[in-house]
Enzyme design. Structure first.
Site, PDB file in Angstrom:
ATOM      1  N   CYS A   1      -1.978  11.745   0.724  1.00 19.35           N
ATOM      2  CA  CYS A   1      -1.301  10.721  -0.080  1.00 19.35           C
ATOM      3  C   CYS A   1       0.199  10.996  -0.015  1.00 19.35           C
ATOM      4  CB  CYS A   1      -1.841  10.695  -1.514  1.00 19.35           C
ATOM      5  SG  CYS A   1      -1.578  12.216  -2.440  1.00 19.35           S
TER       6      CYS A   1
ATOM      7  N   ARG B   1      -3.751  11.547  -5.908  1.00 14.27           N
ATOM      8  CA  ARG B   1      -4.907  10.972  -5.214  1.00 14.27           C
ATOM      9  C   ARG B   1      -5.577  11.932  -4.242  1.00 14.27           C
ATOM     10  NH1 ARG B   1      -1.599   6.047  -2.992  1.00 14.27           N
ATOM     11  NH2 ARG B   1      -0.046   7.715  -3.117  1.00 14.27           N
TER      12      ARG B   1
ATOM     13  N   ASP C   1      -1.691   4.056  -6.177  1.00 13.49           N
ATOM     14  CA  ASP C   1      -0.970   5.237  -6.673  1.00 13.49           C
ATOM     15  C   ASP C   1      -0.967   5.220  -8.210  1.00 13.49           C
ATOM     16  OD1 ASP C   1       0.793   7.205  -7.313  1.00 13.49           O
ATOM     17  OD2 ASP C   1       2.346   6.557  -5.911  1.00 13.49           O
TER      18      ASP C   1
HETATM   19  P1  4NP Z   1       0.120  10.903  -5.138  1.00  9.45           P
HETATM   20  O1  4NP Z   1       1.011  10.321  -6.335  1.00  9.45           O
HETATM   21  O2  4NP Z   1       0.777  10.409  -3.862  1.00  9.45           O
HETATM   22  O3  4NP Z   1      -1.204  10.294  -5.376  1.00  9.45           O
HETATM   23  O4  4NP Z   1       0.161  12.423  -5.276  1.00  9.45           O
HETATM   24  C1  4NP Z   1       2.398  10.521  -6.456  1.00  9.45           C
HETATM   25  C2  4NP Z   1       2.865  11.732  -6.883  1.00  9.45           C
HETATM   26  C3  4NP Z   1       4.227  11.926  -7.061  1.00  9.45           C
HETATM   27  C4  4NP Z   1       5.099  10.883  -6.796  1.00  9.45           C
HETATM   28  C5  4NP Z   1       4.607   9.661  -6.356  1.00  9.45           C
HETATM   29  C6  4NP Z   1       3.251   9.479  -6.190  1.00  9.45           C
HETATM   30  N1  4NP Z   1       6.493  11.074  -6.991  1.00  9.45           N
HETATM   31  O5  4NP Z   1       7.239  10.083  -6.845  1.00  9.45           O
HETATM   32  O6  4NP Z   1       6.912  12.199  -7.303  1.00  9.45           O
END
Ligand code: 4NP
Length: 173
Positions: free
Chosen positions: A15, A21, A135
């Protein structure tokens, strides 16, 4: 998928941040792989396309959602995707990269180069239909519950697919 005779067959969940995710998908798929008796031949890893959270545990909301459902969320530490997944051999080699959304897919396909066929959407096998895993980072707790439901549906389907790829016990030695 690349050469299924390679041991272990390595599946990477990807991800953006590797704190929401893909860690949830990692923990659930690893459990399903073990339950299917494939853990001697199949290795599960996860990573983010971004480096922001490298070394950190998963988001507390992702961890709480997993813990409430009976999974171990304590061992995760965020990593970033590596060139060596597609160019290297041995420890870093990745046979199948399962990405959560189209943005992840574009980034990992660019990294994979001629090995782009190893990159697939995680929800490709969702019995409720393909799509992205949304997300949940900027939303509420219900987003994490929705991600877990998708992950559980898809993990079951991927274990069946991966089991067919690595073959019956003993053939992927
Ligand atoms: P992930 O979610 O891609 O599912 O781990 C996110 C985690 C952190 C961030 C964005 C999405 N961020 O902008 O820090």
């Amino acid at each position: 998928m690349s050469d299924p005779r390679r041991t272990p067959f390595t599946v990477a969940l990807v991800c953006l941040g590797n704190i929401c995710r893909s860690p949830m998908a990692h923990v659930v798929l690893e459990r399903r792989v073990a339950e299917a008796g494939l853990d001697d031949r199949v290795r599960v890893v996860s990573a983010g396309t971004a480096a922001w959270h490298v070394g950190k545990p998963m988001d507390p909301r992702a961890a709480a959602t997993l813990t409430d459902a009976g999974y171990d969320a304590t061992r995760h530490r965020a990593r970033q995707v590596l060139d060596a997944w597609f160019t290297g051999e041995g420890d870093e080699h990745v046979d199948l990269a399962l990405v959560m959304d189209e943005s992840n897919r574009a980034d990992v396909v660019a990294l994979a180069g001629v090995h782009a066929e190893r990159v697939r959407m995680f929800r490709e096998l969702d019995p409720e239909g393909p799509g992205e895993v949304p997300d949940p980072y900027y939303g509420g707790d219900e987003g994490f519950t929705e991600v877990l439901a998708m992950v559980e549906r898809c993990a079951k389907a991927w274990v069946a697919e991966i089991g067919r790829t690595v073959g019956p016990q003993g053939q992927h030695a």
